[in-house]
Design an enzyme around this catalytic site. Structure first.
Site, PDB file in Angstrom:
ATOM      1  N   TYR A 210      -5.383   2.895   7.527  1.00  0.00           N
ATOM      2  CA  TYR A 210      -4.449   1.734   6.898  1.00  0.00           C
ATOM      3  C   TYR A 210      -4.207   0.509   7.872  1.00  0.00           C
ATOM      4  O   TYR A 210      -3.339  -0.157   7.653  1.00  0.00           O
ATOM      5  CB  TYR A 210      -3.215   2.225   6.443  1.00  0.00           C
ATOM      6  CG  TYR A 210      -2.556   3.233   7.046  1.00  0.00           C
ATOM      7  CD1 TYR A 210      -1.927   2.922   8.315  1.00  0.00           C
ATOM      8  CD2 TYR A 210      -2.163   4.664   6.623  1.00  0.00           C
ATOM      9  CE1 TYR A 210      -1.129   3.938   9.186  1.00  0.00           C
ATOM     10  CE2 TYR A 210      -1.414   5.548   7.407  1.00  0.00           C
ATOM     11  CZ  TYR A 210      -0.953   5.309   8.579  1.00  0.00           C
ATOM     12  OH  TYR A 210      -0.353   5.831   9.209  1.00  0.00           O
TER      13      TYR A 210
ATOM     14  N   CYS B 252      24.675  42.636   9.192  1.00  0.00           N
ATOM     15  CA  CYS B 252      23.703  42.995   7.949  1.00  0.00           C
ATOM     16  C   CYS B 252      24.700  43.350   6.957  1.00  0.00           C
ATOM     17  O   CYS B 252      25.476  43.953   7.015  1.00  0.00           O
ATOM     18  CB  CYS B 252      22.673  43.990   8.474  1.00  0.00           C
ATOM     19  SG  CYS B 252      21.598  44.317   7.015  1.00  0.00           S
TER      20      CYS B 252
ATOM     21  N   CYS C 177      23.749  46.994   5.802  1.00  0.00           N
ATOM     22  CA  CYS C 177      24.070  48.277   6.761  1.00  0.00           C
ATOM     23  C   CYS C 177      24.920  48.110   7.962  1.00  0.00           C
ATOM     24  O   CYS C 177      25.159  48.894   8.483  1.00  0.00           O
ATOM     25  CB  CYS C 177      22.447  48.658   7.299  1.00  0.00           C
ATOM     26  SG  CYS C 177      21.995  47.677   8.687  1.00  0.00           S
TER      27      CYS C 177
ATOM     28  N   GLU D 279       0.865  -1.261  -0.131  1.00  0.00           N
ATOM     29  CA  GLU D 279       0.012   0.022  -0.024  1.00  0.00           C
ATOM     30  C   GLU D 279       0.838   1.301   0.004  1.00  0.00           C
ATOM     31  O   GLU D 279       2.166   1.015   0.494  1.00  0.00           O
ATOM     32  CB  GLU D 279      -1.026  -0.146   1.147  1.00  0.00           C
ATOM     33  CG  GLU D 279      -0.358  -0.059   2.435  1.00  0.00           C
ATOM     34  CD  GLU D 279      -1.221  -0.595   3.774  1.00  0.00           C
ATOM     35  OE1 GLU D 279      -1.389  -0.011   4.501  1.00  0.00           O
ATOM     36  OE2 GLU D 279      -1.824  -1.792   3.523  1.00  0.00           O
TER      37      GLU D 279
ATOM     38  N   LYS E 229       2.587   4.649   1.147  1.00  0.00           N
ATOM     39  CA  LYS E 229       2.947   5.432   2.492  1.00  0.00           C
ATOM     40  C   LYS E 229       2.512   6.617   2.269  1.00  0.00           C
ATOM     41  O   LYS E 229       3.287   7.574   1.469  1.00  0.00           O
ATOM     42  CB  LYS E 229       4.622   5.268   2.718  1.00  0.00           C
ATOM     43  CG  LYS E 229       4.911   5.581   4.139  1.00  0.00           C
ATOM     44  CD  LYS E 229       6.350   5.097   4.406  1.00  0.00           C
ATOM     45  CE  LYS E 229       6.524   5.348   5.785  1.00  0.00           C
ATOM     46  NZ  LYS E 229       6.670   6.891   6.193  1.00  0.00           N
TER      47      LYS E 229
ATOM     48  N   CYS F 265      18.158  50.693   7.515  1.00  0.00           N
ATOM     49  CA  CYS F 265      18.742  49.663   6.735  1.00  0.00           C
ATOM     50  C   CYS F 265      18.099  49.771   5.312  1.00  0.00           C
ATOM     51  O   CYS F 265      16.942  49.659   5.005  1.00  0.00           O
ATOM     52  CB  CYS F 265      18.673  48.359   7.077  1.00  0.00           C
ATOM     53  SG  CYS F 265      19.331  47.018   6.194  1.00  0.00           S
TER      54      CYS F 265
ATOM     55  N   LYS G 287      11.073   3.513   0.843  1.00  0.00           N
ATOM     56  CA  LYS G 287      11.031   4.883   0.473  1.00  0.00           C
ATOM     57  C   LYS G 287      11.114   5.175  -0.958  1.00  0.00           C
ATOM     58  O   LYS G 287      12.239   4.615  -1.495  1.00  0.00           O
ATOM     59  CB  LYS G 287      11.938   5.773   1.345  1.00  0.00           C
ATOM     60  CG  LYS G 287      11.613   5.279   2.944  1.00  0.00           C
ATOM     61  CD  LYS G 287      10.461   6.425   3.292  1.00  0.00           C
ATOM     62  CE  LYS G 287      11.065   7.634   3.919  1.00  0.00           C
ATOM     63  NZ  LYS G 287      10.643   8.418   4.956  1.00  0.00           N
TER      64      LYS G 287
ATOM     65  N   ASP H 209       2.284  10.499   3.231  1.00  0.00           N
ATOM     66  CA  ASP H 209       3.147  11.539   3.751  1.00  0.00           C
ATOM     67  C   ASP H 209       2.529  12.604   4.637  1.00  0.00           C
ATOM     68  O   ASP H 209       2.403  13.721   4.081  1.00  0.00           O
ATOM     69  CB  ASP H 209       4.273  11.840   2.696  1.00  0.00           C
ATOM     70  CG  ASP H 209       5.341  12.729   3.729  1.00  0.00           C
ATOM     71  OD1 ASP H 209       5.507  12.333   4.931  1.00  0.00           O
ATOM     72  OD2 ASP H 209       6.273  13.335   2.901  1.00  0.00           O
TER      73      ASP H 209
ATOM     74  N   CYS I 100      18.067  41.827  10.744  1.00  0.00           N
ATOM     75  CA  CYS I 100      18.699  42.817  11.112  1.00  0.00           C
ATOM     76  C   CYS I 100      17.778  44.045  11.726  1.00  0.00           C
ATOM     77  O   CYS I 100      16.465  44.214  11.425  1.00  0.00           O
ATOM     78  CB  CYS I 100      18.931  43.690   9.698  1.00  0.00           C
ATOM     79  SG  CYS I 100      19.432  45.400   9.872  1.00  0.00           S
TER      80      CYS I 100
HETATM   81  S1  IVH Z   1       1.238   0.964   9.129  1.00  0.00           S
HETATM   82  C1  IVH Z   1       3.001  -0.933  13.138  1.00  0.00           C
HETATM   83  N1  IVH Z   1       0.857   2.015   6.625  1.00  0.00           N
HETATM   84  O1  IVH Z   1       4.498   5.740   8.609  1.00  0.00           O
HETATM   85  C2  IVH Z   1       2.756  -0.531  11.489  1.00  0.00           C
HETATM   86  N2  IVH Z   1       1.864   3.456   8.209  1.00  0.00           N
HETATM   87  O2  IVH Z   1       7.035   4.440   9.939  1.00  0.00           O
HETATM   88  C3  IVH Z   1       1.981   0.777  11.604  1.00  0.00           C
HETATM   89  N3  IVH Z   1       2.359   5.616   7.208  1.00  0.00           N
HETATM   90  O3  IVH Z   1       3.714   6.144  11.679  1.00  0.00           O
HETATM   91  C4  IVH Z   1       2.115   1.795  10.431  1.00  0.00           C
HETATM   92  N4  IVH Z   1       1.385   5.180   5.057  1.00  0.00           N
HETATM   93  O4  IVH Z   1       2.434   7.632   9.872  1.00  0.00           O
HETATM   94  C5  IVH Z   1       1.321   2.100   7.899  1.00  0.00           C
HETATM   95  N5  IVH Z   1      -0.120   2.748   4.556  1.00  0.00           N
HETATM   96  C6  IVH Z   1       0.585   2.795   5.650  1.00  0.00           C
HETATM   97  C7  IVH Z   1       1.306   4.197   5.867  1.00  0.00           C
HETATM   98  C8  IVH Z   1       1.995   4.020   7.229  1.00  0.00           C
HETATM   99  C9  IVH Z   1       2.278   6.282   6.041  1.00  0.00           C
HETATM  100  C10 IVH Z   1       3.022   6.346   8.231  1.00  0.00           C
HETATM  101  C11 IVH Z   1       2.694   6.272   9.636  1.00  0.00           C
HETATM  102  C12 IVH Z   1       3.424   5.440  10.493  1.00  0.00           C
HETATM  103  C13 IVH Z   1       4.834   5.698   9.857  1.00  0.00           C
HETATM  104  C14 IVH Z   1       5.707   4.508   9.997  1.00  0.00           C
END
Ligand code: IVH
Length: 667
Positions: free
Chosen positions: A221, A402, A405, A109, A111, A426, A308, A113, A420
């Site tokens: 998630y 600065c 000035c 899935e 991740k 200035c 990542k 941000d 400054c």
């Molecule tokens: S699962 C124990 N699924 O990434 C597992 N985390 O470093 C719990 N995050 O704190 C996390 N997308 O803020 C999971 N699809 C996803 C995610 C996700 C983003 C973030 C989350 C977590 C951090 C883990």
């Protein structure tokens, strides 16, 4: 009876919210929605015994400032181990296979941000929302989370556990992030570096009605609890979706490593088309029994890993560092780089933000540095390639004085930036203040552009904003490039600016942190400048949207003798330093009898600011287009439904600029 109606309305509105915010498939018109919401509000007000914190009426937030209490997590919120290469993903796969010694599936899935949230539901109702905090306990941000429309306050169906927890990510969509930063830029407030910081910052705001206006979103998630509906993570999420949670479509059960790699590859580019920021892929073992068998290390679960995405990055040489002095005296260090191509644009400069960042990077002139764009708007230097450091150049040391000035720079406690302090002497600060003062949205003095201000400054004709009103036509005409005609036009424009209303003068003065909206609020609260001059920080804070920081800045401005002297000179010249009763009257009638719908995003003021402007000018805001709509204030990316409706009803669209002009003309 009344109770039934209240409940029916709540159910209908919840459903409409779900269809709109989770499924993206609106089922009722905005108008119908507003009507029902209004009816519910009235019924709830008249029958307080049926109050419910999870009613759809509570999604608008409240103006009450809150202090967060801390709440312990039932299950600690631990993080995931990060990997950056397919090899490490292969290692994870092999490790898992060895430990389980049986068939297993993985779920891939995205991740997301943003900022992590834990939601607790009991009997199908949201009872608490807690931030991650230190992993053991976090801030109770329930009131703010209730304003997020894609988070269900009451669940659908019946098959949810009596009590469970669901975790996810709260996100600020890119379009909202851009809008927010444009607004902040205008107010000279520090910009959010990326949507993650903006989401985290928003969630911690004290005023939940501001949170509500920011349109946060949430993807869930991870389901936790005693009696989960299924034996696999995937099915649990699918079931949670039927309860009303927003679960990403980018979710795939993978039977082998190749399928995992295909997912990584596909989303590495496809994610750029998503409305929210993502920074990788999370790979989880699907079976809950296998997850439990694998267990946790001290820091992270053994059953999941985060891959990542590589941020787009370039390597180039640091040629020099220069320092810019802004209108407010803030010093911005800028890295001058050997030009390099990065995500389709040539990068020559990168922001270094502040002294701490330079120190942490241990920057030396001539270093080969890594430049990234990622979620940030301005490219930034993320590291130094130490291996290619052959001849070590001079260490970059933040300046003490600065560059313009020579004043000794200061740093306010708790702030990262150097300033400054020489505000009134200035050169870039003086010129910046003057340019701001004459700008279109301030005093609107035409003909005094940056170049002319520079010339006048260099010729000793302009040292502060009050000098503007003492400029004489022959002085102006004598300047290079300025003929008699232009000089006369400038003088006419200067004279005309004497009738600019008080609230715009307040903005024009360039008091730190006092943007257009704040200036207006201050002008209405302190209708004469003498009142504002004498106001204490405590009195200032009572004004809507004025916090400690703005209040201190206003107090400091008026405490400065030279500022008071300038204001006195401006008064003598006849500028409007009070809000006349008739001006208030006039201001409140320009849009009388008009019903206006706002749609899209705007460059000059926020949507909320426009709502206030409409009200202050006697107009009425409405969220849906109907035959009664006088016109639509149309920004960019106006909603297609609204556009269609407007066209079919023949309702006029007015652009942002046309609208501001309209107000201007009626003033
Ligand atoms: S699962 C124990 N699924 O990434 C597992 N985390 O470093 C719990 N995050 O704190 C996390 N997308 O803020 C999971 N699809 C996803 C995610 C996700 C983003 C973030 C989350 C977590 C951090 C883990």
């Amino acid at each position: 009876m009344i109770k039934d109606r209240i409940e029916a309305l709540r159910a209908e509105l919840n459903e409409a919210n779900f269809n709109y915010y989770v499924l993206n498939l609106p089922t009722i018109s905005d108008f119908e929605f507003d009507q029902k919401l209004k009816e519910l509000e009235i019924l709830e007000r008249e029958n307080p015994q049926f109050f419910d914190a999870n009613s759809p009426t509570q999604r608008v937030g409240s103006d009450i400032n809150q202090q967060f209490t801390q709440a312990a997590h039932q299950y600690p919120m631990i993080s995931l181990a990060n990997t950056y290469s397919e090899n490490e993903v292969t290692d994870f796969y092999n490790r898992t296979q060895r430990a389980l010694n049986q068939d297993f599936e993985l779920v891939c899935e995205l991740k997301y941000d943003g900022t992590a949230i834990s939601l607790i539901y009991e009997n199908g109702a949201l009872i608490r929302a807690i931030t991650r905090g230190d992993g053991e306990k976090g801030d109770d941000v329930t009131t703010n989370v209730r304003t997020i429309k894609s988070i269900p306050l009451n669940l659908y169906g019946k098959n949810y556990p009596q009590k469970f927890e669901i975790r996810g990510e709260i996100l600020l969509p890119w379009t909202e992030f851009d809008r927010l930063n444009r607004e902040r830029q205008q107010q000279e407030e520090p910009l959010f570096a990326n949507p993650r910081n903006a989401a985290a910052g928003t969630l911690k705001l004290q005023n939940s009605s501001v949170v509500s206006s920011r349109k946060l979103d949430a993807y869930l998630y991870y389901l936790l609890g005693e009696n989960l509906p299924a034996d696999t993570h995937f099915e649990n999420l699918q079931t949670a979706e039927t309860w009303g949670f927003k679960i990403s479509d980018a979710l795939k059960v993978c039977k082998n490593l190749q399928e995992v790699f295909n997912f990584l590859k596909y989303w590495d580019s496809e994610r750029k088309n998503l409305p929210v920021a993502t920074d990788g892929v999370v790979i989880k073992v699907n079976s809950i029994a296998q997850q439990n068998f694998l267990g946790m290390t001290a820091k992270s679960p053994r059953w999941a890993i985060a891959y990542k995405f590589q941020a787009e990055r370039a390597v180039t040489r640091l040629n020099s560092v220069s320092y810019q002095v802004g209108r407010t005296g803030a010093i911005t260090p800028v890295a001058n780089l050997e030009p390099v191509l990065l995500s389709g644009t040539i990068v020559k400069r990168a922001s270094l933000h502040n002294a701490d960042i330079i120190e942490n990077l241990d920057l030396h002139i001539g270093d080969m540095v890594f430049v990234e764009k990622g979620g940030e708007i301005i490219p930034k230097i993320t590291g130094v390639d130490l291996d290619s450091r052959i001849l070590i150049g001079e260490k970059v040391k933040f300046i003490k004085n600065c560059p313009e000035c020579g004043s000794l720079l200061t740093r306010y406690q708790g702030e990262a930036a150097h300033y400054c302090p020489n505000e009134n002497h200035c050169p870039p600060q003086i010129k910046g203040k003057i340019e701001h003062f004459v700008s279109r949205r301030a005093m609107n003095i035409e003909g005094l552009g940056e170049e002319t201000v520079n010339l006048l400054y260099d010729n000793n004709l302009l040292k502060n904003i009050a000098d503007i009103y003492e400029l004489k036509v022959p002085d102006l005409a004598r300047l290079e490039r300025l003929g008699n005609k232009s000089a006369q036009n400038i003088k006419i424009s200067i004279e005309r600016s004497k009738s600019v209303p008080y609230q715009r003068i307040l903005f024009a003065l360039g008091i730190r942190f006092v943007g257009e909206t704040t200036a207006k609020k201050l002008a209405f609260a302190f209708t004469e400048i003498e009142q504002l001059e004498q106001a204490t920080a405590e009195q200032l804070i009572t004004v809507d949207e004025v916090g400690e920081r703005i209040a201190q800045s206003v107090v400091a401005y008026f405490a400065d003798e030279s500022n008071r002297e300038i204001i006195n000179r401006l008064k003598m010249c006849g500028l409007q330093f009070s809000l006349s009763a008739e001006q208030q009257q006039e201001k409140s009638n320009a849009l009388a009898g008009k019903t206006i719908v706002i749609s899209g995003t705007f460059a000059k003021n926020s949507r909320d600011a426009y709502k206030t402007i409409i009200e202050q000018n006697g107009g009425k805001n409405s969220s849906s287009v109907s035959a009664k709509t006088s016109f639509i204030l149309a920004g960019e990316n106006m909603g297609p439904e609204k556009l269609k409706k407007a066209q079919s009803l023949g309702v006029e669209l007015i652009t942002e600029n046309e609208f501001l002009q309209l107000l201007e003309n009626q003033r």
